[in-house]
Scaffold this active site. Structure first.
Site, short mmCIF file in Angstrom:
data_model
loop_
_atom_site.label_atom_id
_atom_site.label_comp_id
_atom_site.label_asym_id
_atom_site.label_seq_id
_atom_site.Cartn_x
_atom_site.Cartn_y
_atom_site.Cartn_z
N ARG A 1 26.00 41.92 43.11
CA ARG A 1 26.23 43.28 43.62
C ARG A 1 24.97 43.79 44.29
O ARG A 1 23.86 43.44 43.89
CB ARG A 1 26.61 44.22 42.48
CG ARG A 1 28.03 44.06 41.97
CD ARG A 1 28.34 45.03 40.86
NE ARG A 1 27.56 44.75 39.66
CZ ARG A 1 26.47 45.40 39.29
NH1 ARG A 1 26.04 46.44 39.98
NH2 ARG A 1 25.82 45.05 38.20
N ASP B 1 35.25 43.60 30.30
CA ASP B 1 34.36 44.30 31.24
C ASP B 1 34.67 45.79 31.39
O ASP B 1 33.75 46.59 31.50
CB ASP B 1 34.44 43.63 32.61
CG ASP B 1 33.23 43.93 33.50
OD1 ASP B 1 32.09 43.85 32.99
OD2 ASP B 1 33.42 44.26 34.68
N CYS C 1 24.73 41.25 29.72
CA CYS C 1 24.12 41.51 28.41
C CYS C 1 25.05 41.15 27.25
O CYS C 1 24.81 41.55 26.11
CB CYS C 1 23.68 42.96 28.30
SG CYS C 1 22.26 43.32 29.33
N HIS D 1 32.47 50.85 31.24
CA HIS D 1 32.04 49.45 31.38
C HIS D 1 31.99 48.83 29.98
O HIS D 1 30.91 48.63 29.42
CB HIS D 1 30.66 49.45 32.05
CG HIS D 1 30.20 48.10 32.53
ND1 HIS D 1 28.87 47.84 32.80
CD2 HIS D 1 30.87 46.96 32.82
CE1 HIS D 1 28.75 46.59 33.23
NE2 HIS D 1 29.94 46.04 33.25
N ARG E 1 29.33 32.51 38.62
CA ARG E 1 30.41 33.09 37.81
C ARG E 1 31.65 32.22 37.82
O ARG E 1 31.85 31.40 38.71
CB ARG E 1 30.78 34.48 38.37
CG ARG E 1 29.60 35.45 38.33
CD ARG E 1 29.95 36.73 37.68
NE ARG E 1 28.78 37.57 37.45
CZ ARG E 1 28.74 38.52 36.52
NH1 ARG E 1 29.76 38.75 35.74
NH2 ARG E 1 27.65 39.24 36.35
N TYR F 1 31.22 39.02 47.67
CA TYR F 1 30.87 38.75 46.28
C TYR F 1 31.49 39.71 45.27
O TYR F 1 31.38 40.93 45.41
CB TYR F 1 29.35 38.75 46.08
CG TYR F 1 29.04 38.17 44.75
CD1 TYR F 1 29.04 36.79 44.58
CD2 TYR F 1 28.88 38.98 43.65
CE1 TYR F 1 28.87 36.24 43.33
CE2 TYR F 1 28.70 38.43 42.39
CZ TYR F 1 28.69 37.05 42.24
OH TYR F 1 28.53 36.52 41.01
N LYS G 1 34.81 46.99 39.87
CA LYS G 1 33.85 48.08 39.68
C LYS G 1 34.12 49.26 40.61
O LYS G 1 33.99 50.42 40.21
CB LYS G 1 32.41 47.57 39.90
CG LYS G 1 31.96 46.50 38.92
CD LYS G 1 32.27 46.89 37.52
CE LYS G 1 31.50 46.19 36.42
NZ LYS G 1 31.28 44.78 36.44
P1 GTP Z 1 28.85 41.07 33.21
O1 GTP Z 1 30.00 40.18 33.51
O2 GTP Z 1 27.78 41.00 34.23
O3 GTP Z 1 29.26 42.49 32.96
O4 GTP Z 1 28.12 40.45 31.90
P2 GTP Z 1 28.49 40.44 30.34
O5 GTP Z 1 28.01 41.70 29.71
O6 GTP Z 1 29.90 40.08 30.15
O7 GTP Z 1 27.53 39.29 29.76
P3 GTP Z 1 27.86 37.80 29.22
O8 GTP Z 1 28.66 37.82 27.96
O9 GTP Z 1 28.39 37.00 30.34
O10 GTP Z 1 26.41 37.29 28.83
C1 GTP Z 1 25.36 37.27 29.76
C2 GTP Z 1 24.21 36.42 29.25
O11 GTP Z 1 23.77 36.89 27.97
C3 GTP Z 1 24.57 34.96 29.07
O12 GTP Z 1 23.52 34.15 29.59
C4 GTP Z 1 24.70 34.80 27.58
O13 GTP Z 1 24.39 33.48 27.18
C5 GTP Z 1 23.72 35.83 27.03
N1 GTP Z 1 24.16 36.35 25.72
C6 GTP Z 1 25.39 36.83 25.40
N2 GTP Z 1 25.47 37.17 24.09
C7 GTP Z 1 24.25 36.92 23.57
C8 GTP Z 1 23.68 37.07 22.25
O14 GTP Z 1 24.33 37.51 21.30
N3 GTP Z 1 22.37 36.70 22.10
C9 GTP Z 1 21.63 36.21 23.13
N4 GTP Z 1 20.36 35.88 22.90
N5 GTP Z 1 22.14 36.05 24.39
C10 GTP Z 1 23.41 36.40 24.61
C1 SPV Z 2 28.79 43.17 36.53
O1 SPV Z 2 27.82 43.01 37.29
O2 SPV Z 2 28.80 44.05 35.63
C2 SPV Z 2 29.96 42.28 36.65
C3 SPV Z 2 30.07 41.43 37.83
O3 SPV Z 2 30.85 42.33 35.81
S1 SPV Z 2 30.66 42.28 39.21
O4 SPV Z 2 32.09 42.07 39.34
O5 SPV Z 2 29.98 41.74 40.38
O6 SPV Z 2 30.42 43.70 39.06
MN MN Z 3 30.36 43.87 34.15
#
Ligand code: GTP
Ligand code: SPV
Ligand code: MN
Length: 592
Positions: free
Chosen positions: A73, A277, A254, A230, A374, A201, A210
């Site tokens: 983004r 999400d 995160c 979110h 992704r 993207y 979003k």
């Molecule tokens: P968006 O799709 O961008 O909104 O991300 P998200 O919040 O769904 O994050 P996602 O679960 O994909 O995790 C993002 C990164 O954080 C990955 O590299 C994971 O491996 C790492 N991660 C997730 N959960 C944990 C955790 O409990 N501990 C640690 N150390 N890393 C984590």
């Molecule tokens: C985020 O960045 O929080 C995502 C990926 O979930 S996007 O669809 O690009 O916003």
């Molecule tokens: Mn997200």
């Protein structure tokens, strides 16, 4: 008679001048055809839009490589256009709507020449849900059309729901010439419209995500008394079979997707996935908060996803129920024609193309997959899918979690004193930035209230006030928590094992929500009594675990200054109650 929908689509076609206009029905057969078009006809530069991956080891998997400048983004090119600048607040880029439309009309004139305009009617939310919204998006790339089939409910039901109505949500999308200098993602909340050009993207191009479900929807929620957030939505089943539903707001990259599909490290506990999400939260007749997931797909971060960290995600990626699964900007193992990313396996495959399509040279030390590469997979392929997924009313929420990526300061888990204090925990959230947005110094701390800084479509000061108002209308509000999986030790290593072990924290949260355990009161909030946290089977010394809850007063001094500076930006829009909470916290910590 021409319907308002047909009229709008016709206007877009006259502006963008595509060779063909094609109305999508959202069927599997259509997705297969669009993938063929993406493999054989459409290109980005000289690269075909899609490549088929190994159908034996990765059933239904297709690969997409985006333009190298178009991998996340772009918050600096994202605008909210309301006539009154004050309403969009310091958290959004602003442009006057009349000026913005003139500029976009010029950029969009003839932008689909030689291409097909795909028209996609879809709903966000189950078509039978009173909380769902009917939408239409046009796009000029098969990649977006196939993604939208996975991410939304596309086709006949949406067309029926729109009917002859005027109030459908409009999204215009074109990849334009992918020139970052002519890339804009613009929102017109008063027209229910998003206009996006120059990027293919994720969040820039899948406008139901979003752009609509957070930026425009947050504005609708502000006026209609609901919340667009979110947040992940999940059910936690305890050993007695009772399921407690919670939501959690964590900033991009995160841990939401991981949390939504968590494989419990504690026997007897099980997670049921409802969303990873976005959550739309409405006040039910019983005075409780109900959540629906407007989406149907998972657009998740690939790096770090493995059978060890998130087995349920890997099973989802290989699921066959809903066609297809897409991979964007991962690396490709050229011997096996399989996707690969850092963390998928301990040893990288012998021969790979990196995310840009160059032969990967391991001696150079560069990552093979992009850090924000992704996958797109249907939530219906998930082995942990909740049976409530299509419940039009949503699920009743017992706890709301706010979390961020903080290497210091913020404890593993904490409970708010009450709703108002919980809202304060949300407003003062901070997180270290990730690769999900471009142009940022990854790892820098930024305040990201409720994980909504990049997604709140209006003045965040008013948004905080809206949260307080919703609390006043709930007779049975969820409890509010803050979590942090990311505290590190003196060697920079995560103290908390995270992933499946996060169930230990969730267990405490549902025990609290169900009034089974007590707390200890601290200036920050209610902390767990260590005896109530189930650390059984964890090979970490007690002393180290204790450090997850340390309160370091000198660190808090700079934190408080940073929060104050952040709050001040919102001037008169900042609710007085949040300043009262701020001063109470500063007073408790012995600071002014
Ligand atoms: P968006 O799709 O961008 O909104 O991300 P998200 O919040 O769904 O994050 P996602 O679960 O994909 O995790 C993002 C990164 O954080 C990955 O590299 C994971 O491996 C790492 N991660 C997730 N959960 C944990 C955790 O409990 N501990 C640690 N150390 N890393 C984590
Ligand atoms: C985020 O960045 O929080 C995502 C990926 O979930 S996007 O669809 O690009 O916003
Ligand atoms: Mn997200």
């Amino acid at each position: 008679m021409t319907t308002p929908l047909e009229k709008w689509v016709d206007e877009q076609a006259r502006l963008a001048k595509p060779d063909k206009v094609y109305w999508c029905d959202g069927s599997e057969e259509e997705a297969r055809r669009l993938l063929e078009v993406g493999m054989k006809e459409e290109k980005i530069g000289s690269t075909p839009v899609f490549q088929e991956l190994n159908q034996e080891s990765w059933p239904n998997a297709y690969f997409h490589r985006s333009h190298p400048t178009d991998v996340a983004r772009t918050e600096h090119l994202t605008f909210v256009c309301l006539a009154n600048k004050e309403l969009v607040g310091p958290n959004n880029n602003w442009m006057d709507p009349v000026e913005a439309k003139q500029m976009l009309a010029k950029l969009s004139d003839g932008c689909m020449r030689g291409r097909t305009m795909y028209v996609m009617p879809y709903t966000m939310g189950h078509p039978k849900s009173p909380y769902a919204k009917a939408c239409v998006q046009v796009t000029d790339i098969s990649y977006v059309a196939v993604n939208m089939r996975i991410m939304t409910r596309m086709g006949k039901d949406a067309l029926e729901r729109i009917g002859t109505r005027e109030d459908f949500v409009r999204g215009f999308h074109s990849i334009g010439d992918l020139d970052p200098n002519k890339r804009f993602i613009m929102h017109f909340p008063d027209d229910n419209m998003v206009w996006s050009i120059g990027s293919g993207y994720g969040g820039n191009a899948l406008l139901g995500k979003k752009c609509f479900s957070l930026r425009i929807a947050s504005w609708l929620g502000y006026r209609e008394s609901w919340l667009a957030e979110h947040m992940v939505i999940l059910g936690i089943e305890d050993p007695q079979g009772k399921v407690t539903y919670i939501t959690a707001a964590l900033p991009s990259a995160c841990g939401k997707t991981n949390l939504a599909m968590l494989q419990s490290a504690l026997p007897g506990y099980k997670i049921w996935t409802l969303g990873d999400d976005i959550a739309w939260l409405n006040i039910g007749k019983d005075g409780r908060l109900y959540a629906i997931n407007p989406e149907t797909g998972l657009f998740g971060v690939a790096p770090g996803t493995s059978m060890k960290t998130n087995p349920n995600m890997l099973l989802t990626l290989k699921g066959k129920k809903f066609f297809p699964t897409l991979f964007t900007n991962t690396a490709v193992d050229t011997d096996k024609n399989e996707p690969w990313w850092e963390g998928l396996s301990d040893t990288p495959p012998e021969h790979m193309l990196d995310w840009q399509g160059n032969v990967w040279d391991r001696s150079k030390g560069a990552k093979a997959a992009h850090a924000n590469s992704r996958f797109t997979a249907s939530i219906y392929n998930s082995p942990t899918l909740s049976k409530e997924i299509d419940n039009p009313q949503g699920v009743p929420i017992s706890a709301i979690i706010f979390g961020g990526r903080r290497t210091q300061l913020i404890p593993l888990v904490m409970e708010a004193f009450n709703w108002r204090h919980g809202v304060f925990l949300g407003t003062r959230m901070g997180s270290e930035t990730t690769a999900a947005a471009s142009g940022q110094n990854v790892g820098a701390l930024r305040r990201d209230p409720m994980a909504m800084l990049p997604f709140c479509g209006y003045n965040m000061g008013d948004y905080f006030g809206h949260w307080l108002d919703i609390g006043k209308k709930l007779t049975n509000p969820p409890k509010i928590y803050s979590v942090n999986w990311f505290r590190v030790d003196e060697n920079g290593k995560f103290i908390w094992p995270g992933f499946g072990d996060n169930i230990r924290v969730l267990k405490w949260i549902i025990d609290r929500a169900n009034n089974k355990v007590g707390v200890q009161k601290t200036p920050l909030g209610f902390l767990p009594q260590m005896k109530d946290l189930d650390f059984s089977g964890l090979n970490i010394p007690e002393e180290k675990l204790g450090r997850l809850f340390d309160i370091n007063l000198s660190d808090w001094e700079s934190e408080l200054k940073d929060i104050e500076k952040f709050f001040e930006q919102f001037g008169a829009h900042m609710p007085a109650e949040m300043w009262e909470e701020y001063h109470a916290l500063a007073g408790h910590l012995g600071k002014k």
